[in-house]
Motif scaffolding. Structure first.
Motif, PDB file in Angstrom:
ATOM      1  N   VAL A  83       0.829  -1.204   0.000  1.00  0.00           N
ATOM      2  CA  VAL A  83       0.000   0.000   0.000  1.00  0.00           C
ATOM      3  C   VAL A  83       0.863   1.254   0.000  1.00  0.00           C
ATOM      4  N   MET A  84       0.323   2.314  -0.580  1.00  0.00           N
ATOM      5  CA  MET A  84       0.897   3.644  -0.501  1.00  0.00           C
ATOM      6  C   MET A  84      -0.142   4.562   0.121  1.00  0.00           C
ATOM      7  N   ILE A  85       0.276   5.375   1.077  1.00  0.00           N
ATOM      8  CA  ILE A  85      -0.624   6.340   1.693  1.00  0.00           C
ATOM      9  C   ILE A  85      -0.716   7.561   0.795  1.00  0.00           C
ATOM     10  N   GLU A  86      -1.907   7.908   0.383  1.00  0.00           N
ATOM     11  CA  GLU A  86      -2.112   9.112  -0.418  1.00  0.00           C
ATOM     12  C   GLU A  86      -2.473  10.251   0.528  1.00  0.00           C
ATOM     13  N   GLY A  87      -1.541  11.170   0.703  1.00  0.00           N
ATOM     14  CA  GLY A  87      -1.734  12.248   1.660  1.00  0.00           C
ATOM     15  C   GLY A  87      -0.851  12.041   2.873  1.00  0.00           C
ATOM     16  N   PRO A  88      -1.005  12.883   3.886  1.00  0.00           N
ATOM     17  CA  PRO A  88      -0.174  12.759   5.087  1.00  0.00           C
ATOM     18  C   PRO A  88      -0.585  11.571   5.943  1.00  0.00           C
ATOM     19  N   GLY A  89       0.328  11.125   6.794  1.00  0.00           N
ATOM     20  CA  GLY A  89       0.025  10.034   7.706  1.00  0.00           C
ATOM     21  C   GLY A  89       1.044   8.914   7.632  1.00  0.00           C
ATOM     22  N   TYR A  90       0.975   8.021   8.610  1.00  0.00           N
ATOM     23  CA  TYR A  90       1.929   6.911   8.714  1.00  0.00           C
ATOM     24  C   TYR A  90       1.203   5.645   9.131  1.00  0.00           C
ATOM     25  N   LEU A  91       1.680   4.516   8.639  1.00  0.00           N
ATOM     26  CA  LEU A  91       1.172   3.225   9.080  1.00  0.00           C
ATOM     27  C   LEU A  91       1.643   2.968  10.511  1.00  0.00           C
ATOM     28  N   ASN A  92       0.772   2.393  11.312  1.00  0.00           N
ATOM     29  CA  ASN A  92       1.127   2.041  12.686  1.00  0.00           C
ATOM     30  C   ASN A  92       1.684   0.620  12.719  1.00  0.00           C
TER      31      ASN A  92
END
Length: 244
Positions: A85-94
């Protein structure tokens, strides 16, 4: 060593710091989810009580204040793995922090461990919003999909939901050195996930190479100024030795 030499030395130390950061950026050009770093410097002004001229009482030095991260989105890099997966926008995987607690990453290489838990490439387990691992039953392995809102779907329905955490000031996150970051004050982010690939590094090699050349030229200029100052001192001492 006089004041001018100290000023040049502080400048050269700042250039060395910039060179180290630029070299690290270039080394991470192919690191998934890596965010380019930049140096931040402040001016430190020292006030001398005595000086031959009033204007010479203030001396400016370069103070290494820290680093900031360029949080711009990296390009989508297809992998062919439907779980990546790629995060679109700000944020981080936990993910699980090896030292305890929760760590964060944007490197979305996802795999299924032998016990069925979802994990990133380093083996750290993915966590949901409650800080719990997401487990895939043995009979569901190979049949799992991930939706844009982070839901992990099996044939029998939702198995869990990948947590994405955002931070008001991402520069407060601490880099661990293994692709993970740690920090506090995060809140759930409404980012979307794009499956089938990961986020490439946002480092541009040409920009970093140009920056490195500029740093080296600045250092050479500083060295020439240092040599000129040394020559001025030598001449002054030589002239003073002839008096009388």
């Amino acid at each position: 060593m006089d004041v001018s030499s100290f000023v040049l030395l502080s400048h050269e130390q700042a250039l060395r710091r910039q060179l180290d950061i630029t070299a690290n950026n270039m080394a991470n050009t192919d690191t998934v989810g890596y965010k380019r770093e930049g140096a931040v410097f402040h001016e430190y002004v020292e006030n001398a009580e005595e000086a031959p001229l009033a204007d010479a009482r203030k001396t400016s030095f370069v103070l290494d204040y820290g680093t900031v991260h360029d949080t711009s989105q990296g390009a989508f890099q297809a992998t062919g793995n439907p779980l990546d997966v790629m995060i679109e926008g700000p944020g981080y995987l936990n993910v699980e922090n090896p030292a305890g607690g929760v760590a964060y990453t944007r490197a979305g290489f996802i795999k299924v461990l032998e016990n069925g838990d979802l994990a990133i490439s380093g083996g750290q387990r993915l966590l949901d919003a409650n800080g719990q691992p997401i487990n895939v039953p043995i009979e569901e392995i190979g049949k799992v999909t991930i939706t844009a809102d982070g839901a992990v779907m099996g044939e029998q329905g939702e198995l869990g939901r990948i947590a994405v955490t955002g931070f008001a000031d991402e520069n407060m996150l601490e880099v661990r050195g293994d692709g993970l970051l740690t920090g506090t004050g995060g809140t759930p982010a409404g980012a979307r996930l794009r499956t089938g690939g990961v986020e490439a590094s946002n480092v541009e090699p040409i920009v970093e190479t140009t920056h490195m050349v500029e740093i080296l030229r600045s250092y050479q200029t500083s060295q020439r100024m240092s040599s000129d100052l040394a020559e001025m001192r030598r001449r002054a001492i030589d002239r003073l030795s002839r008096i009388g």
